[in-house]
Scaffold this motif. Structure first.
Motif, PDB file in Angstrom:
ATOM      1  N   ALA A   1       0.840  -1.197   0.000  1.00  0.00           N
ATOM      2  CA  ALA A   1       0.000   0.000   0.000  1.00  0.00           C
ATOM      3  C   ALA A   1       0.876   1.248   0.000  1.00  0.00           C
TER       4      ALA A   1
ATOM      5  N   ARG B   1      -3.990   0.559  -3.301  1.00  0.00           N
ATOM      6  CA  ARG B   1      -4.632   1.257  -2.186  1.00  0.00           C
ATOM      7  C   ARG B   1      -3.734   2.406  -1.709  1.00  0.00           C
TER       8      ARG B   1
ATOM      9  N   GLY C   1      -3.369   5.601   1.252  1.00  0.00           N
ATOM     10  CA  GLY C   1      -3.777   6.336   2.442  1.00  0.00           C
ATOM     11  C   GLY C   1      -3.099   7.695   2.428  1.00  0.00           C
TER      12      GLY C   1
ATOM     13  N   ALA D   1      -9.447   4.881  -5.105  1.00  0.00           N
ATOM     14  CA  ALA D   1      -8.308   4.170  -4.517  1.00  0.00           C
ATOM     15  C   ALA D   1      -7.934   4.704  -3.142  1.00  0.00           C
TER      16      ALA D   1
ATOM     17  N   LYS E   1      -8.286   4.858   0.488  1.00  0.00           N
ATOM     18  CA  LYS E   1      -8.921   3.933   1.417  1.00  0.00           C
ATOM     19  C   LYS E   1      -8.922   4.409   2.869  1.00  0.00           C
ATOM     20  N   VAL E   2      -8.093   5.396   3.198  1.00  0.00           N
ATOM     21  CA  VAL E   2      -8.029   5.857   4.581  1.00  0.00           C
ATOM     22  C   VAL E   2      -7.328   7.206   4.625  1.00  0.00           C
TER      23      VAL E   2
ATOM     24  N   VAL F   1     -14.845   7.563   3.086  1.00  0.00           N
ATOM     25  CA  VAL F   1     -13.475   7.138   3.386  1.00  0.00           C
ATOM     26  C   VAL F   1     -13.278   7.129   4.902  1.00  0.00           C
TER      27      VAL F   1
ATOM     28  N   TYR G   1      -7.131  -0.959   6.960  1.00  0.00           N
ATOM     29  CA  TYR G   1      -7.756  -0.426   5.747  1.00  0.00           C
ATOM     30  C   TYR G   1      -6.870  -0.516   4.515  1.00  0.00           C
ATOM     31  N   LEU G   2      -5.577  -0.666   4.706  1.00  0.00           N
ATOM     32  CA  LEU G   2      -4.678  -0.722   3.555  1.00  0.00           C
ATOM     33  C   LEU G   2      -4.177  -2.130   3.263  1.00  0.00           C
TER      34      LEU G   2
ATOM     35  N   ASP H   1      -5.927  -5.120   4.947  1.00  0.00           N
ATOM     36  CA  ASP H   1      -6.937  -6.089   5.377  1.00  0.00           C
ATOM     37  C   ASP H   1      -6.549  -6.857   6.630  1.00  0.00           C
TER      38      ASP H   1
END
Length: 634
Positions: free
Chosen positions: A74, A171, A173, A194, A196-197, A301, A379-380, A382
């Motif tokens: 990520a 992904r 962040g 894309a 994700k956080v 998000v 979140y990046l 799993d």
């Protein structure tokens, strides 16, 4: 034929290299290679420099640091006005952790998590093309007529990254502190799929209500040097130069903030001219306030807002965004809040102390390992996560708490100012005031002199909010109200609210209120803390905005009037043996500009003759007695 050839050769042999072959001579004697090959022996990461094109063709300078052997990793993106090259190379090392060590890098989390680190110069700064606007309003609006803003630039950057960084898992962040924390909020406006956080730490959110530029209408003068250095040149190469070491003398001699700005050349700087032209909370400030903007957006998000309880720069922003977003979080699993006992940005450094206060453990390291790292990994990558919606450090007990929401209590318990400097949970009967004379020629200090220029190295600036308030508590222009020694703990968790009833002989006034924890007279385990006065929440309010934040009005002289404003968020236990104190004053210098106490249209440009003494009377008894409403946890 032979003679002609001989003559030509002779001419070439005798001619000066500067005449016939300057390029040849330069290449022969230049000791620098035409193309430098950077050695990579022993490095555990690769460094890639890319100028990423935006939708309008402007290219933004971007550094991509990829751990060696990374596959499906990520990406963690920080967009910054503070030099991407420097933030990605804080130390000349082949080790990624050493290279990233320093400001805006939660190095242990980034390196241990195996993330691809991406740092980008924002538009108009350092290696990036385009124009620079400080915290610009959304594109296509009154104060930003261009077609781009930080949100669109973040979208275009993320789009390029997921398409062109082959080692990534697609992904992204976003993370950042302060201005970079603001940059971690802007991608939440029309976010890229894309993304994700987001982890905005100590973000700039609302420059008028309580972050960098103003607090409730009072101008934070130390922003002048920042504005100059940040905007005067693309690479911040033109320093703020002032030949006065003590900032108290520098600002007092100049008079008004506007006079000092002109003296220092800030009238050339577009952002300063905007600030000076908008001293009230008008549409200029309202249209760029990130909490207001994000309140209008759908929540798609996951975001963790990180707040420092003693943030000397951006103490308003993180909790304001939390209040804006949390109502949208129907399942309580999208909006997270972390609150630590830190100064601005201390969450990525050593969190064992805050000035003289010893927390007994490295609070920042604990938070990074137990909260930030699993949150990002969830979140990046799993990975499973056990992070509460609110993680809050409770000062006093010095313990971390797992909470479902914030605040833990409403501000509904009145703590009354009483005659004779007393303080209690019942209002005094009768009628009484506590009086003092506020003299702009002798303003109350925000910290002890000499006031060193604002900075971070060997400087008291980061921890001044936790300074001992005894330095000013005995001044005749500071009212001090002290409660009895506590026999049981009192826990507060939320925003205390000031309810001040006061009059002034002038036609304008500032009011500063401080909520303080007074330590026992002696603390055997730490003698320097004996009698220490620790402010747990304090802030300023400019009286001209009593009726409306967006419109300044003169104060009616000699009339007791009601003022109300919220103090910063606190999560604190007043322990048995301690006492609670409240202080009231009318200046906080030189951090905040002086109120002339005679109404003028724009305090930025007050003249020397506008500054007058004023007699201040605070009501401390009867039905209109002043009080601080505490968020007491029952």
């Amino acid at each position: 034929m032979i003679r002609t050839l001989f003559s030509a050769c002779a001419v070439l042999a005798l001619a000066s290299p500067a005449i016939v072959g300057p390029a040849l001579a330069q290449s022969r004697y230049d000791e620098r290679p035409a193309t430098l090959q950077i050695p990579t022996a022993g490095m555990n990461y690769t460094r890639r420099i890319v100028d990423i094109p935006m939708r309008d063709g402007v290219k933004l300078h971007t550094v991509i640091l990829t751990p060696s052997g990374a596959i499906d990793a990520a990406m963690l993106l920080t967009r910054t006005p503070y030099n991407a090259e420097k933030l990605s190379r804080n130390s000349n090392s082949g080790d990624l952790g050493t290279a990233l060590y320093g400001y805006d890098n939660a190095t242990d989390v980034i390196v241990d998590g195996g993330y691809i680190r991406v740092i980008q110069d924002v538009r108009g700064m350092y290696g990036s093309q385009g124009i620079y606007m400080m915290n610009p309003s959304p594109a296509g609006t009154k104060y930003n007529p261009t077609k781009t803003d930080d949100s669109t630039d973040a979208y275009d950057t993320i789009d390029w990254l997921v398409k062109n960084v082959k080692q990534s898992n697609g992904r992204v962040g976003v993370i950042g502190i302060s201005y970079d924390g603001y940059e971690a909020l802007t991608p939440l406006i029309h976010p890229h799929p894309a993304l994700k956080v987001a982890v905005p730490m100590n973000p700039m959110v609302d420059g008028w209500r309580g972050d960098d530029w103003f607090h409730n209408g009072a101008f934070r003068q130390f922003g002048l040097s920042y504005i100059w250095e940040q905007i005067a040149s693309r690479d911040v190469s033109v320093p703020w130069v002032a030949s006065v070491e003590d900032q108290y003398d520098l600002y007092l001699r100049a008079g008004s903030a506007g006079a000092l700005a002109k003296q220092q050349g800030l009238d050339q700087i577009g952002f300063w001219n905007k600030v000076a032209a908008h001293p009230a909370y008008d549409d200029f400030w309202q249209n760029q306030a990130m909490d207001t903007l994000l309140a209008k957006e759908p929540l798609t998000v996951p975001v963790m807002l990180v707040h420092s309880l003693w943030d000397q720069e951006d103490i308003y922003g993180a909790t304001a965004v939390y209040r804006a977003l949390e109502p949208k979080d129907a399942n309580n699993d999208m909006v997270y809040l972390s609150m630590g006992p830190w100064h601005h940005g201390q969450e990525i450094a050593d969190g064992s102390h805050l000035g003289a206060i010893d927390w007994g453990s490295d609070t920042a390291k604990w938070w990074r390992g137990h909260v930030l790292a699993p949150f990002l990994a969830h979140y990046l990558k799993d990975q499973p996560m056990d992070v509460a919606p609110v993680t809050a450090f409770e000062s006093g007990t010095d313990e971390w708490q797992r909470l479902q929401a914030w605040p833990a209590a409403p501000a509904t318990t009145p703590l009354y100012l009483q005659p004779g400097g007393a303080l209690g949970f019942t209002a005094a009967s009768g009628a009484a005031t506590a009086d003092y004379v506020s003299d702009p020629a002798h303003p109350v200090l925000y910290e002890q002199r000499p006031n060193a220029p604002q900075g971070y190295d060997n400087n008291p600036w980061p921890t001044w909010l936790a300074d001992d308030q005894r330095a000013v508590s005995t001044r005749p222009d500071v009212l001090t109200f002290t409660g009895p020694v506590l026999t049981a703990p009192i826990t507060i968790a939320g925003q205390p609210t000031v309810h001040l009833t006061a009059s002034t002989s002038g036609t304008d006034s500032d009011w500063v209120v401080k909520l303080i924890d007074v330590y026992p007279d002696q603390v055997p385990s730490d003698r320097k803390m004996g009698g220490y006065q620790l402010a747990v929440a304090m802030d300023i309010f400019r009286g001209r905005y009593r009726e409306s934040l967006s419109e300044a009005k003169p104060i009616a002289a000699g009339q007791p009037l009601a003022y109300q404003w919220a103090l910063p968020t606190t999560n604190h236990v007043f322990l048995p043996g301690h006492r609670i104190m409240v202080q009231v004053q009318s200046s906080w210098f030189p951090l905040y500009d002086r109120n002339p106490q005679r109404f003028v249209p724009n305090i930025m440009f007050a003249k020397p003759g506008d500054y007058v003494k004023a007699t201040q009377q605070v009501t401390v008894a009867g039905p209109n007695a002043s009080y601080v409403a505490l968020p007491v946890v029952k």
